[in-house]
Motif scaffolding. Structure first.
Motif, short mmCIF file in Angstrom:
data_model
loop_
_atom_site.label_atom_id
_atom_site.label_comp_id
_atom_site.label_asym_id
_atom_site.label_seq_id
_atom_site.Cartn_x
_atom_site.Cartn_y
_atom_site.Cartn_z
N GLU A 96 31.09 54.65 15.28
CA GLU A 96 32.34 53.72 15.23
C GLU A 96 33.54 54.91 15.19
OE1 GLU A 96 31.65 51.66 11.61
OE2 GLU A 96 30.28 50.37 12.69
N CYS A 103 39.82 56.42 21.52
CA CYS A 103 40.97 55.86 21.54
C CYS A 103 42.02 56.51 21.24
CB CYS A 103 41.02 54.45 20.68
SG CYS A 103 39.61 53.27 20.88
N ILE A 134 44.03 46.25 20.06
CA ILE A 134 42.78 46.41 20.38
C ILE A 134 41.72 46.10 19.35
CG2 ILE A 134 41.00 48.21 21.51
CD1 ILE A 134 43.71 49.73 22.47
N ILE A 136 37.43 46.32 18.61
CA ILE A 136 36.43 47.01 19.34
C ILE A 136 35.34 46.48 18.22
CG2 ILE A 136 35.19 49.00 20.20
CD1 ILE A 136 37.78 49.97 20.92
N GLN A 137 34.05 46.06 18.91
CA GLN A 137 32.93 46.15 18.01
C GLN A 137 32.06 47.15 18.60
OE1 GLN A 137 29.64 42.99 17.75
NE2 GLN A 137 30.89 42.58 15.93
N CYS A 138 31.35 47.76 17.74
CA CYS A 138 30.60 49.19 18.17
C CYS A 138 28.86 48.55 17.92
CB CYS A 138 30.64 50.39 17.41
SG CYS A 138 32.44 50.86 17.64
N CYS A 159 37.29 37.80 17.32
CA CYS A 159 38.21 38.79 18.01
C CYS A 159 39.71 38.05 18.19
CB CYS A 159 37.49 39.67 19.02
SG CYS A 159 37.39 38.65 20.51
N ALA A 169 36.62 44.24 23.07
CA ALA A 169 35.76 45.11 23.73
C ALA A 169 34.38 45.14 22.76
CB ALA A 169 36.16 46.51 24.24
N VAL A 171 31.57 47.82 22.38
CA VAL A 171 30.92 49.20 23.12
C VAL A 171 29.54 49.47 22.68
CG1 VAL A 171 31.39 51.80 23.32
CG2 VAL A 171 33.37 49.91 22.95
N TRP A 208 40.01 49.69 29.31
CA TRP A 208 40.90 48.79 29.57
C TRP A 208 42.06 49.09 30.31
CZ3 TRP A 208 39.04 50.42 24.81
CH2 TRP A 208 39.98 51.39 24.19
#
Length: 210
Positions: A96, A103, A134, A136-138, A159, A169, A171, A208
Motif C-alpha cells: 500500500e 502516486c 483518487i 485506491i484499493q491494493c 469508493c 482504481a 491495483v 488514470w
C-alpha cells in the motif's frame, strides 16, 4: 494496517556506485593516454617515454577490467528502479505504501494510507494534480490468486458512495478475472494488474492520466 508514516523510498538513490567509479577510471585512462602521446610526439626525455607508456598501459588495462565488471555485474538495489521492485515480496502494508509512493512520484498529494478491516475499501486516498479525488484499493496477491468480481464489487459499493471518488482504481500484483474486469468497466473503476503496475512503476505516468 498501514500507517501514513514514511519508509525509505524504493526509487533510485544517488549514491556512490560502480558505474561512477568505472567512468572516472575511463576518463583518467583517456587523459593519461593523451599525455603519453603528447610526450612521445614532443620527443621528451629518454626516461619519460617508457614511464609514460607503462602508466598508460596499466591504467588502460585497469579501466578495461572495471568496465567489463560493470557490464557483467548485476544491478545493485540502489541502481534498481521502482519497476524492478518485487511487489509480491512486500507485506500488504508495504505494498500500500509503495502504491502511495508511486502516486506521490507522479504529482499526487497522498492524504491517507490506511488498509485493514476499517478502511471501507480505501487503502490509499490521494488528490491528483488536477484536483480529482483518487481512491485506491491494493490487492497484493501471488500470481495464482486473481482478483475476483466480489473483490471489485465490494470496492465499487464504497469508493463512490462513501469516499466520493472521482478516480477509483484497484491495483494488484496479480490479474483480474474476466467478470471482475467487466464489472469494473461498467462502474468506471480502473483495473491495474501486475504487468500494468510494473509499467507504471518503471516508466509512468499514472494509469488514470492515459
Amino acid at each position: 494496517m498501514a500507517t501514513s508514516g514514511r519508509r525509505p523510498r524504493i526509487g533510485r538513490q544517488y549514491a556512490f556506485s560502480l558505474r561512477n567509479l568505472s567512468v572516472c577510471f575511463g576518463l583518467i585512462a583517456i587523459v593519461v593516454f593523451g599525455v603519453g602521446v603528447t610526450v612521445r610526439a614532443a620527443g621528451g626525455a629518454t626516461g619519460a617515454q617508457p614511464a609514460a607508456a607503462v602508466a598508460v598501459g596499466l591504467l588502460t588495462l585497469l579501466a578495461a577490467v572495471v568496465m567489463r565488471h560493470r557490464r557483467t555485474a548485476p544491478a545493485s538495489p540502489e541502481e534498481d528502479s521502482l519497476g524492478a521492485a518485487d511487489f509480491e515480496a512486500m507485506t500488504a502494508s508495504e505494498f500500500e505504501q509503495a502504491v502511495a509512493d508511486l502516486c506521490e512520484r507522479d504529482g499526487c498529494r497522498v492524504s491517507r494510507v490506511e488498509g485493514g478491516a476499517g478502511d471501507l475499501g480505501a487503502d490509499v486516498l490521494a488528490t491528483a494534480p488536477d484536483g480529482q479525488r483518487i481512491v485506491i484499493q491494493c490487492k497484493r496477491y501471488d500470481s495464482t490468486h486473481r482478483v475476483g468480481s466480489q473483490d471489485v464489487q465490494r470496492f465499487g459499493g464504497t469508493c463512490f458512495a462513501v469516499h466520493d471518488a472521482q478516480i477509483a482504481a484497484v491495483v494488484t500484483t496479480s490479474e483480474f478475472t474476466k467478470p471482475a474486469a467487466e464489472y469494473a468497466t461498467q462502474c468506471g473503476i480502473l483495473c491495474i494488474d501486475g504487468q500494468e503496475l510494473a509499467t507504471w512503476a518503471s516508466t509512468g505516468p499514472a494509469p488514470w492520466t492515459e
